[in-house]
Design an enzyme around this catalytic site. Structure first.
Site, PDB file in Angstrom:
ATOM      1  N   GLU A 292     151.674  17.870  19.811  1.00  0.00           N
ATOM      2  CA  GLU A 292     152.560  19.024  19.709  1.00  0.00           C
ATOM      3  C   GLU A 292     151.961  20.131  18.857  1.00  0.00           C
ATOM      4  OE1 GLU A 292     157.104  18.737  20.026  1.00  0.00           O
ATOM      5  OE2 GLU A 292     156.759  18.925  17.870  1.00  0.00           O
ATOM      6  N   HIS A 313     142.727  -6.257  25.776  1.00  0.00           N
ATOM      7  CA  HIS A 313     142.995  -6.907  27.052  1.00  0.00           C
ATOM      8  C   HIS A 313     143.781  -5.995  27.978  1.00  0.00           C
ATOM      9  CE1 HIS A 313     141.557 -10.767  25.400  1.00  0.00           C
ATOM     10  NE2 HIS A 313     142.067 -10.293  24.274  1.00  0.00           N
ATOM     11  N   LYS A 426     164.028  23.092  25.549  1.00  0.00           N
ATOM     12  CA  LYS A 426     165.306  23.087  24.841  1.00  0.00           C
ATOM     13  C   LYS A 426     166.266  24.127  25.423  1.00  0.00           C
ATOM     14  CE  LYS A 426     163.994  21.512  20.179  1.00  0.00           C
ATOM     15  NZ  LYS A 426     163.973  21.915  18.755  1.00  0.00           N
TER      16      LYS A 426
END
Length: 456
Positions: A292, A313, A426
């Site tokens: 960000e 793995h 937003k």
């Protein structure tokens, strides 16, 4: 031990023809660092870097302790309502300093509350958590600087309604704490109107840099962490991270080396891989901080979380033989306790090597083996050595990564303190919900031809 950054496997001394040559490190990169540090100091002079002042904030730790202590005899659970930088640090503090079994082990908690996070407004998760908690024994810390984050405000209203159904108004008031802007915003107005306790988020402090403020100190205090040691560790690192000498500056080296490996060597993906379950959530906190802050204007690296040895793995195959576009950043830590591997008489010969070996030694061998395998494949890596995971070490680690992020912003020539892409989302969310003054986006209608299973 003080935090150490071992970056040998980023240089041509270990990665011939692939790493960074010493003359580049000592000249061009050192020059880049000086320019970035000058920019950081200018931003600090402008009052934009509030996180640097947190270790010296008078009364910060005491005010948090005074706020949290009355809960300790009254509640079994503390619920943090927030998202992004208002939430991720709480999980790191709980897991690193309380241990990954904090919420499931009464022995570990020793009478202190469980610590839960509500960040994602997933109804299944919210309903399930609230069904498991007793409102009479739960405290709620709502964390939002502006009160303008839709997810946090909706979750706050849901949790508040849950409390109000079961408790009288005075008890509800005592169970709530708002960590928010010191002067304005929705939560501040509600708190002043209803007499709800508050703790301030400084005006010059962004959410992803707020873990050493009341945002992180409240959950830290609830689990009994040493707040003074946490802030003292941050102060120690601040001195090192703002020093002019690049060779002794772990934040400067972290930022400049990763930037150089990205822009000059084609490695934009930065993997943070702790070899400790207690630091697993640190990789997610770093992912938000790095992404960000730096992902803007078509620039910036891509952070990726991993966990050793589990991801040996899973992802290490990709790191070893996939696209050569990554830098692996290991985090090595010393366990508080260790477990010896018992090898019984008559065990297969292949298992005899475990005799006298502890799980801590095995985990460290896994890390060192992966580091060497990457090196031999010409893949760069570095290691952050934090020693024992205590409050002081965690404070150092938080401050180092935060300063490195600001320096990297200067190197990428982006503002690491804003988030315009997030703000657009937003605004659109509020618009789709019909909030006054927010215009919803014009979303094209669905095309049935582009939806699997739609009738023709």
């Amino acid at each position: 031990m003080p935090l150490v950054l071992d970056y040998a496997n980023l240089t041509t001394e270990r990665l011939e023809g692939v790493g960074i040559p010493p003359d580049v490190l000592h000249h061009e990169i050192a020059d880049d660092f000086r320019r970035a540090l000058a920019t950081l100091r200018a931003w600090r002079e402008e009052g934009r870097l509030g996180f640097l002042d947190l270790p010296d904030t008078p009364g910060l730790a005491d005010s948090v302790r005074r706020t949290v202590e009355p809960w300790l005899d009254e509640v079994d659970d503390l619920l943090i309502v927030g998202i992004g930088g208002s939430a991720l640090g709480a999980v790191v503090l709980r897991d690193a300093l309380g241990g990954v079994r904090w919420n499931v082990s009464a022995r570990v908690r020793a009478g202190r509350p469980r610590l839960h996070l509500l960040d994602n407004p997933d109804p299944d998760s919210v309903a399930g958590l609230l069904a498991d908690l007793d409102p009479a024994r739960t405290a709620v810390n709502v964390v939002s600087k502006s009160g303008s984050t839709a997810e946090t405000m909706a979750l706050h209203l849901c949790v508040r309604g849950w409390l109000e159904e079961a408790l009288d108004p005075e008890t509800v008031r005592r169970r709530l704490l708002f960590t928010t802007d010191p002067k304005g915003g929705v939560l501040r107005a509600m708190a002043e109107r209803e007499g709800i306790a508050t703790l301030p988020i400084p005006a010059n402090l962004g959410g992803r840099f707020s873990v050493l403020s009341a945002v992180g100190l409240v959950p830290a205090a609830a689990i009994g962490a040493d707040l003074d040691a946490l802030l003292a560790g941050a102060a120690r690192m601040r001195t090192r991270a703002l020093a002019d000498d690049l060779r002794g500056n772990p934040a400067g080296l972290f930022a400049t080396l990763l930037h150089t490996l990205h822009v000059d060597h084609g490695r934009p993906i930065h993997v943070l891989m702790p070899y400790s379950d207690r630091l697993r959530s640190l990789a997610l906190w770093f992912q938000q901080l790095w992404a960000e802050s730096l992902g803007k204007e078509g620039r910036g690296p891509t952070p990726l979380p991993a966990l050793g040895a589990v991801d040996q793995h899973a992802q290490v195959q990709l790191f070893m033989e996939g696209p050569d576009d990554k830098v692996i950043l290991f985090v090595a830590a010393d366990p508080d306790a260790d477990v010896e591997v018992p090898v019984p008489p008559g065990a297969p010969a292949e298992l005899a090597c475990f005799r006298g070996v502890t799980l801590g030694r095995l985990l460290d061998a896994e890390r060192r083996a992966t580091t060497e395998a990457l090196r031999l494949s010409g893949r760069p890596s570095a290691t952050l050595e934090v020693g024992r995971i205590d409050a002081g070490a965690l404070g150092e680690l938080f401050m180092m990564l935060e300063v490195a992020t600001v320096l990297a912003g200067a190197l990428y020539d982006v503002d690491p303190l804003d988030q315009p892409g997030v703000e657009a989302g937003k605004r659109f969310t509020w618009g789709l919900l019909g909030r006054d003054s927010f215009v919803p986006p014009e979303i094209p209608p669905a095309d049935p031809a582009l939806r699997t299973g739609e009738p023709g």
